[in-house]
Design a protein around this motif. Structure first.
Motif, PDB file in Angstrom:
ATOM      1  N   GLU A 149      -5.799  -2.785  -1.339  1.00 42.41           N
ATOM      2  CA  GLU A 149      -6.566  -1.619  -0.911  1.00 42.41           C
ATOM      3  C   GLU A 149      -6.596  -1.601   0.606  1.00 42.41           C
ATOM      4  OE1 GLU A 149     -10.298  -0.989  -3.000  1.00 42.41           O
ATOM      5  OE2 GLU A 149      -9.627  -2.378  -4.544  1.00 42.41           O
TER       6      GLU A 149
ATOM      7  N   VAL B 202       0.840  -1.209   0.000  1.00 38.22           N
ATOM      8  CA  VAL B 202       0.000   0.000   0.000  1.00 38.22           C
ATOM      9  C   VAL B 202       0.872   1.256   0.000  1.00 38.22           C
ATOM     10  CG1 VAL B 202      -1.695   1.298   1.358  1.00 38.22           C
ATOM     11  CG2 VAL B 202      -1.984  -1.154   1.032  1.00 38.22           C
TER      12      VAL B 202
ATOM     13  N   ALA C 287       3.581   0.807  -3.811  1.00 39.19           N
ATOM     14  CA  ALA C 287       3.100   0.484  -5.160  1.00 39.19           C
ATOM     15  C   ALA C 287       3.442   1.589  -6.159  1.00 39.19           C
ATOM     16  CB  ALA C 287       1.590   0.270  -5.136  1.00 39.19           C
TER      17      ALA C 287
ATOM     18  N   ALA D 192      -3.762   0.756  -4.202  1.00 39.82           N
ATOM     19  CA  ALA D 192      -2.374   0.575  -4.624  1.00 39.82           C
ATOM     20  C   ALA D 192      -2.322  -0.516  -5.681  1.00 39.82           C
ATOM     21  CB  ALA D 192      -1.523   0.189  -3.416  1.00 39.82           C
ATOM     22  N   THR D 193      -1.589  -0.256  -6.776  1.00 38.49           N
ATOM     23  CA  THR D 193      -1.592  -1.228  -7.867  1.00 38.49           C
ATOM     24  C   THR D 193      -0.315  -1.177  -8.687  1.00 38.49           C
ATOM     25  OG1 THR D 193      -2.972  -2.115  -9.663  1.00 38.49           O
ATOM     26  CG2 THR D 193      -2.758   0.284  -9.545  1.00 38.49           C
TER      27      THR D 193
ATOM     28  N   ARG E 179      -0.511   4.734  -6.682  1.00 36.52           N
ATOM     29  CA  ARG E 179      -1.249   4.822  -5.413  1.00 36.52           C
ATOM     30  C   ARG E 179      -2.235   5.975  -5.508  1.00 36.52           C
ATOM     31  NH1 ARG E 179       1.475   6.754  -1.419  1.00 36.52           N
ATOM     32  NH2 ARG E 179       0.258   5.768   0.190  1.00 36.52           N
ATOM     33  N   HIS E 180      -3.460   5.699  -5.189  1.00 40.00           N
ATOM     34  CA  HIS E 180      -4.486   6.740  -5.110  1.00 40.00           C
ATOM     35  C   HIS E 180      -4.983   6.763  -3.673  1.00 40.00           C
ATOM     36  CE1 HIS E 180      -5.453   5.910  -9.627  1.00 40.00           C
ATOM     37  NE2 HIS E 180      -4.288   6.495  -9.457  1.00 40.00           N
ATOM     38  N   VAL E 181      -4.933   7.933  -3.052  1.00 40.00           N
ATOM     39  CA  VAL E 181      -5.348   8.080  -1.668  1.00 40.00           C
ATOM     40  C   VAL E 181      -6.480   9.102  -1.616  1.00 40.00           C
ATOM     41  CG1 VAL E 181      -4.648   8.683   0.675  1.00 40.00           C
ATOM     42  CG2 VAL E 181      -3.007   7.572  -0.871  1.00 40.00           C
TER      43      VAL E 181
ATOM     44  N   THR F 199      -6.853   3.868   0.443  1.00 35.80           N
ATOM     45  CA  THR F 199      -5.694   3.836  -0.450  1.00 35.80           C
ATOM     46  C   THR F 199      -5.848   2.668  -1.409  1.00 35.80           C
ATOM     47  OG1 THR F 199      -4.284   4.753   1.286  1.00 35.80           O
ATOM     48  CG2 THR F 199      -3.177   3.709  -0.587  1.00 35.80           C
TER      49      THR F 199
END
Length: 155
Positions: free
Chosen positions: A102, A13, A16, A120-121, A19-21, A118
């Motif tokens: 996630e 998390v 990555a 994360a990928t 990452r979108h938070v 979050t």
């Protein structure tokens, strides 16, 4: 599922490539929000992009279907009430993806809860680019989900 993903832990998390938070405060108490996260079938009632959700592997996993037919088989990697709920994707029909985790972090904020999600990928270059473009849609989905969850949990 067509693709088996790389198993990742909670540390992914924070590391990555994509990452979108997203963060939002809602009026519901953290215990109620955490309860909604653990109620896997209930996700379809408050997260608009989730069409179906059911527990798997005797509660250690989840089967999720999103709008558009994207499917995920997930393993829960953290369940610490009322602060952290996280899962990774083990298999999916989404092309180009190599790993997803996630994390949902909850913190008391006044009489309500600060919710931080979050996403994360990692994946192919084309997938990573597509996920960066998809950030706006994820932001809207999170906002709509939090609005719906807050309504659902109103006392």
């Amino acid at each position: 599922m067509a693709r088996r993903l790389r198993p990742v832990g909670l540390d992914f998390v924070g590391t990555a490539p994509v990452r979108h938070v997203f963060v939002r405060e809602i009026s519901a108490p953290a215990e109620a929000v955490y309860g909604a996260l653990e109620d896997v079938p209930g996700w379809a009632e408050w997260f608009p992009r989730v069409r179906a959700a059911r527990p798997a592997d005797a509660g250690a996993g989840r089967d999720i279907t999103l709008t558009g037919g994207i499917r995920f088989r997930e393993s829960i990697i953290a369940a610490e009430a009322p602060g952290v709920y996280a899962y990774r994707v083990d298999g999916t029909n989404l092309p180009g993806v190599r790993a997803i985790a996630e994390e949902w972090r909850l913190a008391r904020a006044g009489s309500g809860t600060r919710v931080r999600w979050t996403f994360a990928t990692d994946g192919t270059a084309a997938y990573r680019l597509a996920m960066k473009v998809a950030r706006g849609g994820q932001a809207r989905a999170f906002r709509d989900a939090m609005t719906s969850l807050e309504r659902r949990l109103r006392v």
